[in-house]
Design a protein around this motif. Structure first.
Motif, PDB file in Angstrom:
ATOM      1  N   ALA A 205     -28.419  -0.870 -23.235  1.00  0.00           N
ATOM      2  CA  ALA A 205     -29.012   0.219 -22.447  1.00  0.00           C
ATOM      3  C   ALA A 205     -28.426   1.585 -22.803  1.00  0.00           C
ATOM      4  O   ALA A 205     -28.829   2.587 -22.226  1.00  0.00           O
ATOM      5  CB  ALA A 205     -28.815  -0.052 -20.956  1.00  0.00           C
ATOM      6  N   GLN A 206     -27.472   1.601 -23.745  1.00  0.00           N
ATOM      7  CA  GLN A 206     -26.823   2.844 -24.193  1.00  0.00           C
ATOM      8  C   GLN A 206     -26.199   3.605 -23.029  1.00  0.00           C
ATOM      9  O   GLN A 206     -26.352   4.823 -22.883  1.00  0.00           O
ATOM     10  CB  GLN A 206     -27.823   3.717 -24.963  1.00  0.00           C
ATOM     11  N   VAL A 207     -25.474   2.863 -22.202  1.00  0.00           N
ATOM     12  CA  VAL A 207     -24.817   3.456 -21.035  1.00  0.00           C
ATOM     13  C   VAL A 207     -23.501   4.093 -21.464  1.00  0.00           C
ATOM     14  O   VAL A 207     -22.657   3.455 -22.108  1.00  0.00           O
ATOM     15  CB  VAL A 207     -24.572   2.385 -19.953  1.00  0.00           C
ATOM     16  N   GLY A 208     -23.320   5.351 -21.109  1.00  0.00           N
ATOM     17  CA  GLY A 208     -22.099   6.076 -21.427  1.00  0.00           C
ATOM     18  C   GLY A 208     -21.860   7.180 -20.424  1.00  0.00           C
ATOM     19  O   GLY A 208     -22.460   7.209 -19.337  1.00  0.00           O
ATOM     20  N   ALA A 209     -21.000   8.095 -20.779  1.00  0.00           N
ATOM     21  CA  ALA A 209     -20.668   9.202 -19.878  1.00  0.00           C
ATOM     22  C   ALA A 209     -21.921   9.998 -19.531  1.00  0.00           C
ATOM     23  O   ALA A 209     -22.687  10.390 -20.408  1.00  0.00           O
ATOM     24  CB  ALA A 209     -19.635  10.107 -20.535  1.00  0.00           C
ATOM     25  N   GLY A 210     -22.144  10.197 -18.227  1.00  0.00           N
ATOM     26  CA  GLY A 210     -23.274  10.988 -17.759  1.00  0.00           C
ATOM     27  C   GLY A 210     -24.572  10.221 -17.597  1.00  0.00           C
ATOM     28  O   GLY A 210     -25.559  10.779 -17.092  1.00  0.00           O
ATOM     29  N   THR A 211     -24.613   8.968 -18.003  1.00  0.00           N
ATOM     30  CA  THR A 211     -25.838   8.175 -17.872  1.00  0.00           C
ATOM     31  C   THR A 211     -26.122   7.875 -16.405  1.00  0.00           C
ATOM     32  O   THR A 211     -25.237   7.454 -15.659  1.00  0.00           O
ATOM     33  CB  THR A 211     -25.725   6.834 -18.632  1.00  0.00           C
TER      34      THR A 211
END
Length: 426
Positions: A205-211
């Motif tokens: 899901a490309q979850v990272g900072a700010g997602t």
């Protein structure tokens, strides 16, 4: 490990958990059930002779066992009457009643699972809906019914789940890295494999900072914690009051309450816009007739270009169609209203909702091992589980559930997948 148990004092817990024992029906004793039982015995013994198992009928049975798993039927009349009247519901209830047992329960069930499409002759399969029970209308996954369906399983007791799950309290398939590693994995590795599974899904899901993350189905909070630790803001929705309370407590203890919100809310009522939607083994509780609504909801909530990463148990498409609306032992005792989808059905429903299928990862043998570790842990922890108020019938019910599920994955009749979908940017 003791976890909070909000509004279920021990007396109420005992009443709830003993309900399956009190509700377990006696073997049918009508003339019709006798005829059905006789027919079921002929069919069963014909099938069993072709399988790598031994079926015996108690201590006086002298047939050679060898190294094959043995199914011992101690009360054959009751056993066959139940199967003849209620099919697989009867098989499970007969085990719960102690009318049959096995020296290797999974080993007995796997050969049946491997041949599930041919065990019953096609002529009888066509009569399935006429002869066997159908799903009750009050277990359909409407907005009114879904919370009750979820509560019957997930609100049994947080302490129960803590006694057989690993420290992450993750109640879904782990990912051990490879099938070879899964085959030899030990209990001490399970928590790490659960974290690795969650990280794989968050990566999809490309979850990272700010997602901005929406989680459909909270569990006990591990995924929300790991997403928030990456710098994401997480809204998680669940229909289990027990799970919500525990997930919120874990967020507070991790100093992540400012990034994690957990709502007691049906997924259909969620609002807002999210960069990623993640969901782990929740779609099985949605119900076939609501899969279009589920994916339409995901599409509505995703921002343009957003990703949905879903972990789902699957079955072959033809078996899904042929067994649709069949009322099973799993429905009656474990997951009311559930329906395992096929990969094809999910992709079709997602496409109709406007989502583009992007990637798939299959790891069914990892679930077989996960279930084996849970089952061994459940059996080893039984004295502590019994102290919570659970009785012997519950023990046999839960053992059968875990073994039955493990056999499905070991036979490759069931699979578990990570699917990724993308919402168009237009």
């Amino acid at each position: 490990m003791t976890v909070d148990r909000d509004d279920h004092p021990s007396t109420l817990l005992a009443d709830r958990t003993r309900r399956p024992a009190l509700a377990l029906p006696e073997a049918p004793a009508t003339a019709t059930s006798g005829l059905r039982g006789a027919a079921a015995r002929v069919l069963f013994e014909r099938v069993a002779r072709r399988l790598p198992i031994v079926v015996d009928y108690g201590p006086s049975d002298t047939r050679t066992r060898g190294d094959l798993p043995t199914m011992t039927i101690t009360e054959p009349d009751a056993f066959f009457r139940r199967i003849g009247s209620d099919g697989l519901i009867g098989l499970g209830e007969s085990y719960m009643a102690g009318e049959w047992t096995a020296d290797d329960l999974v080993g007995v069930l796997v050969p049946f699972a491997e041949r599930i499409g041919t065990v019953v002759p096609p002529s009888l399969q066509r009569l399935r809906r006429l002869l066997l029970p159908t799903q009750p209308s009050d277990e359909e996954n409407s907005v009114d019914n879904t919370r009750s369906n979820i509560s019957r399983h997930y609100d049994l007791s947080n302490d129960l789940f803590a006694l057989f799950l690993d420290e992450t309290l993750t109640y879904s398939s782990a990912h051990f890295g490879s099938d070879e590693q899964a085959a030899v994995a030990e209990w001490v590795e399970l928590a790490d494999a659960q974290r690795a599974k969650i990280d794989r899904l968050l990566d999809h899901a490309q979850v990272g900072a700010g997602t901005r993350v929406l989680e459909i189905g909270t569990g006990w909070g591990e995924l929300a914690l790991r997403a928030a630790a990456r710098g994401a803001t997480v809204r998680s929705v669940t229909l289990s009051a027990e799970q919500r309370a525990h997930a919120l407590r874990r967020a507070r203890e991790a100093d992540l309450s400012d990034r994690i919100r957990v709502d007691l809310l049906d997924y259909r009522a969620v609002d807002g816009e999210y960069d990623a939607v993640v969901s782990v083994e929740m779609i099985e509780a949605v119900g076939m007739e609501y899969w279009p609504v589920y994916f339409e909801t995901v599409e509505r909530l995703l921002a343009p270009g957003g990703r949905a990463a879903i972990q789902a148990i699957t079955m072959p498409h033809d078996r899904m169609l042929s067994s649709a609306r069949t009322y099973t032992w799993i429905h009656k005792y474990i997951f009311p209203g559930g329906q395992i989808p096929s990969g094809e059905a999910m992709r079709d429903a997602a496409a109709s909702a406007g989502l583009q299928f992007d990637a798939v990862e299959e790891f069914g043998m990892h679930y077989a091992r996960t279930l084996q570790l849970w089952r061994e842990r459940f059996e080893g922890q039984w004295p502590l589980i019994a102290d919570l108020g659970f009785d012997e019938t519950f023990r046999r019910m839960w053992t059968f559930y875990l073994a039955y599920s493990e056999a499905g994955f070991a036979a490759r009749y069931l699979d578990v997948v990570h699917l990724r979908f993308v919402k168009n940017k237009n």
